[in-house]
Design an enzyme around this catalytic site. Structure first.
Site, PDB file in Angstrom:
ATOM      1  CD  GLU A   1      34.338  31.761  41.632  1.00  0.00           C
ATOM      2  OE1 GLU A   1      33.243  31.989  42.149  1.00  0.00           O
ATOM      3  OE2 GLU A   1      35.323  32.483  41.821  1.00  0.00           O
TER       4      GLU A   1
ATOM      5  CB  SER B   1      49.453  35.754  35.997  1.00  0.00           C
ATOM      6  OG  SER B   1      49.755  36.652  37.050  1.00  0.00           O
TER       7      SER B   1
ATOM      8  CB  CYS C   1      42.202  40.822  39.112  1.00  0.00           C
ATOM      9  SG  CYS C   1      42.564  40.818  37.380  1.00  0.00           S
TER      10      CYS C   1
END
Ligand code: SAH
Length: 354
Positions: free
Chosen positions: A89, A192, A335
């Site tokens: 995704e 990240s 998230c």
């Protein structure tokens, strides 16, 4: 097949059909910079090159399976299928300021198995190749064209732990930044990580302008290890050292991400530990409200009042504190919610062992 991102390969093709490299550059510019479709970009080549290029160049290793647009905000979740059948995704984020960001995946699934993250329940299927990482950007740009938008910022916060796929991540970053490619300034890209100290330092060294973020989530070793199993292998001391080294290389400390979980990491003791861990550092702490994930939910979100207290206590110590509000919660695109299921479907079972 030769990837459209493989410049050496494209030049070799050009030699095979005796085409001026200048015309290949025009073709590349059309595809990467002007967001031409594959068919239109091919038209930039002389006719003698067309058969070979259409046969040999791989434009899109990913196939778009579904697209979901948030009814609540500016998020669009793209579900892609790889050639080997995995689903991954990406999330388009139309920020209120008018900017457009794309959240990209670096792996199909993830091996980190963080306790609060839906992707972590999948386990790792495989690493994505650089071309698969880049195709997420190319295809998002094609979809955004009718809106007059273009991906301006990239966050490597989709499925996967970027530094568990370091080689392909670095290749993708090189290609994204290349003047003959998308030519994105690394300042506009944020990687990240769950916290792999050596890889953070290598990234900082190789890409001094790349933005880095550390998913710290707790500065108490026992709590962090419970939330992030990978933390057992990388001590808080090693992470602190990596932060300092990255700061020395980049002139800026990686951003500190802190997911707030009610009564787990949001107490007075947690603020104390965090302040201690970051002592002497010019830290920017990005607080992340917890997004609920499918399955038995062992975690709750910190309520806004406590979050404000938490933020105030950190600001008092001189840190910069912001809060990240995720887009796309209504389409499971926020998230931690990326788990290759579309809204309304049954999520995959959570494995008993991580
Ligand atoms: N593997 C990388 C990037 C992917 S996740 C990393 O760990 O940083 C991007 C961010 O979303 C991370 O900070 C992650 O901890 C956070 N996240 C994961 N699950 C979440 C959830 N349920 N709610 C809010 N944030 C979550």
């Amino acid at each position: 097949m030769i990837s459209v991102h493989d410049h050496t390969g494209l030049n070799a093709l050009a030699r095979r059909c005796r085409v001026d490299p200048f015309l290949v550059r025009r073709f590349r510019t059309a595809f990467h910079k002007k967001q031409f479709t594959a068919a239109d970009a091919l038209k930039e080549l002389p006719s003698e090159a067309l058969p070979l290029f259409s046969r040999e160049v791989d434009f899109h290793p990913l196939t778009l399976a579904t697209r979901q647009d948030s009814q609540a905000d500016g998020a669009t979740k793209l579900l892609f299928r790889t050639r080997t059948g995995e689903l991954i995704e990406s999330v388009i984020l139309r920020i209120a300021s008018g900017r457009t960001s794309l959240c990209v995946s670096t792996q199909a699934g993830c091996a980190a198995a963080c306790a609060f993250c839906a992707t972590g329940t999948l386990g790792l299927s495989r690493n994505l190749g650089a071309a698969e990482i880049l195709d997420q950007v190319t295809q998002a740009n094609l979809l955004l064209q009718p809106e007059g938008r273009q991906v301006r910022n990239l966050v490597f916060m989709g499925m996967g732990e970027p530094f568990h796929n370091e080689a392909e991540l670095f290749r993708a970053l090189d290609l994204l930044a290349a003047p003959e490619g998308l030519h994105l300034d690394p300042r506009r890209m944020l990687v990240s990580t769950v916290g792999i100290p050596d890889a953070m330092v290598r990234a900082a060294k190789r890409f001094p302008r790349l933005r880095l973020a550390l998913s710290l989530h707790s500065a108490r070793a026992d709590v962090r290890e419970r939330l992030i199993p990978v933390a057992r292998r990388h001590s808080l001391g090693a992470l602190r050292e990596a932060l300092l080294q990255a700061a020395a290389l980049q002139g800026e400390l990686p951003m500190i991400e802190y997911l707030l979980l009610r009564d787990v990491n949001d107490t007075a003791a947690d603020v104390l530990a965090l302040g201690e861990f970051l002592r002497g550092m010019k830290a920017h702490i990005n607080l992340i409200p917890y997004n609920a994930i499918h399955g038995p939910a062992p975690f709750g979100a910190t309520d806004p009042a406590r979050r404000a207290e938490f933020a105030a206590a950190l600001r008092e110590q001189g840190f910069t504190v912001t809060t990240r509000y995720s887009l796309g919660a209504d389409i499971a695109a926020a998230c931690g919610q990326l788990a290759r299921v579309t809204a309304g479907q049954t999520p995959p079972p959570i494995p008993a062992t991580a």
